[in-house]
Enzyme design. Structure first.
Site, PDB file in Angstrom:
ATOM      1  N   ALA A 247      50.520 111.657  -3.681  1.00 15.34           N
ATOM      2  CA  ALA A 247      49.725 110.429  -3.722  1.00 15.34           C
ATOM      3  C   ALA A 247      49.008 110.260  -5.055  1.00 15.34           C
ATOM      4  O   ALA A 247      49.056 111.127  -5.933  1.00 15.34           O
ATOM      5  CB  ALA A 247      48.735 110.415  -2.566  1.00 15.34           C
ATOM      6  N   HIS A 248      48.313 109.147  -5.193  1.00 17.69           N
ATOM      7  CA  HIS A 248      47.691 108.772  -6.461  1.00 17.69           C
ATOM      8  C   HIS A 248      46.610 109.769  -6.894  1.00 17.69           C
ATOM      9  O   HIS A 248      45.894 110.337  -6.090  1.00 17.69           O
ATOM     10  CB  HIS A 248      47.132 107.352  -6.417  1.00 17.69           C
ATOM     11  CG  HIS A 248      46.090 107.114  -5.355  1.00 17.69           C
ATOM     12  ND1 HIS A 248      45.687 105.862  -4.997  1.00 17.69           N
ATOM     13  CD2 HIS A 248      45.383 107.948  -4.586  1.00 17.69           C
ATOM     14  CE1 HIS A 248      44.769 105.939  -4.064  1.00 17.69           C
ATOM     15  NE2 HIS A 248      44.564 107.198  -3.791  1.00 17.69           N
TER      16      HIS A 248
END
Length: 344
Positions: A247-248
């Site tokens: 994820a980011h």
């Protein structure tokens, strides 16, 4: 900072225009012609940036930022530095998401442009499969192979001797040498950022990048999200198996190994030489120390110190998990035997 290789600034906008855009009153005592050009988080914002503060600092105290203007709730406006123009709104994070869309946009493909624009820079010994599409200003190093139907967005830079499979999508990414990305994977699309509102959740723009250092290997059908503002980074020699989600804003050190079906939530920090078995999941903002080993199927909900081995759900030190598992088995066996005797 917004990287112009991947994003276009749509401004500038005056403080007056910005106040109108977000539905806030233009604050008294501040220059209504103050220029706002981009957006940034509180701790990174500069004098021409818009920031937001959802809640005041823990333990009290002032809000620390160098932003030109800041979206803030009315009760917190007095906590801003005097030189920061307060834009008072009820839902700062949600309003910021909408305002960012009026300030910054991701560069995209020209619908009428060529499959390989003139601005692309290709070194020697490059192989491009059928149907490859390259955005403006893409750079690809010598000896790199790109599989059929792969899409590489504007500004992406790929190093030398890389192997990019078929049907791969790359956006907002800087990729080192000798990197492998297998077929069907997506690197650099938007991360999962949402802001709740009274009318339901809205998407928060993701305006960062992905950086893959040398000799990273990513399997098939993986997703590596770009940072919300900063970078999602994989260190030298990381090996990521098929069907894995990064994820980011995650930061992976050197030599991290993640087996298939791994799920790493946003803003996790993973140290050098960490090894994760299949189907390991990490909650957001977790720190995993160097040399940690996590057993397959574990759900990690808290940070793990360096050098330890953990397993289970929720994950805990491996010996503890194994002892608890043995104890539960004995308790279940004893209960079954007691029930059988009672029935007899």
């Amino acid at each position: 900072m917004i990287d112009p290789r991947f994003y276009r600034l749509l401004g500038p906008k005056s403080l007056r225009d910005m106040a109108h855009l977000v539905g806030a009153p233009c604050p008294d005592g501040y220059d209504p012609d103050l220029i706002v050009t981009a957006c940034a988080p509180l701790h990174e914002a500069g004098p021409q940036d818009l920031a937001f503060c959802q809640s005041p600092p823990k333990g009290g105290g002032s809000i620390v930022t160098q932003a030109g203007a800041c979206l803030v709730q009315a009760d917190h406006a007095g906590l801003l530095p005097h030189e920061v123009a307060p834009l008072v709104v009820k839902e700062p994070r949600a309003v910021f998401a909408k305002a960012a869309q009026g300030l910054v946009a991701r560069r995209d493909f020209d619908p009428n442009g060529a499959a390989i624009p003139a601005s692309v820079k290709l070194e020697d010994r490059i192989v491009l499969g059928r149907g490859v599409v390259l955005g403006e200003d893409v750079e690809i190093g010598s000896g790199t192979t790109i599989g059929p139907n792969t899409v590489i967005g504007p500004g992406v830079a790929i190093g030398r001797d890389c192997r990019i499979g078929a049907n791969v999508t790359l956006y907002c990414a800087l990729i080192g040498d000798r990197v492998t990305i297998s077929s069907g994977s997506v690197v650099g699309e938007a991360g999962f950022g949402v802001a709740p509102t009274a009318h339901g959740p809205i998407d928060v723009p993701q305006l960062g990048r992905v950086i893959l250092q040398d000799e990273v290997s990513i399997g098939s059908l993986c997703a590596v999200d770009r940072g919300a503002f900063g970078d999602t980074v994989m260190g030298i020699g990381c090996k990521i198996d098929n069907f894995t989600q990064i994820a980011h804003n995650c930061q992976l050190g050197r030599g991290v190994v993640i087996a298939a079906f791994g799920g790493i939530s946003g803003s996790c920090e993973i140290g050098d030489n960490v090894m994760m078995g299949g189907r390991v999941g990490l909650g957001d903002h977790i720190q995993i120390g160097a040399g940690v080993v996590i057993a397959a199927g574990s759900g990690v909900l808290s940070s793990i110190p360096a050098g330890e081995s953990w397993g289970g759900y929720p994950a805990r030190p491996l010996r503890q998990w194994m002892k608890e598992s043995v104890l539960l088995k004995k308790m279940a066996t004893t209960k079954n035997e007691t029930s059988s005797k009672s029935g007899a």
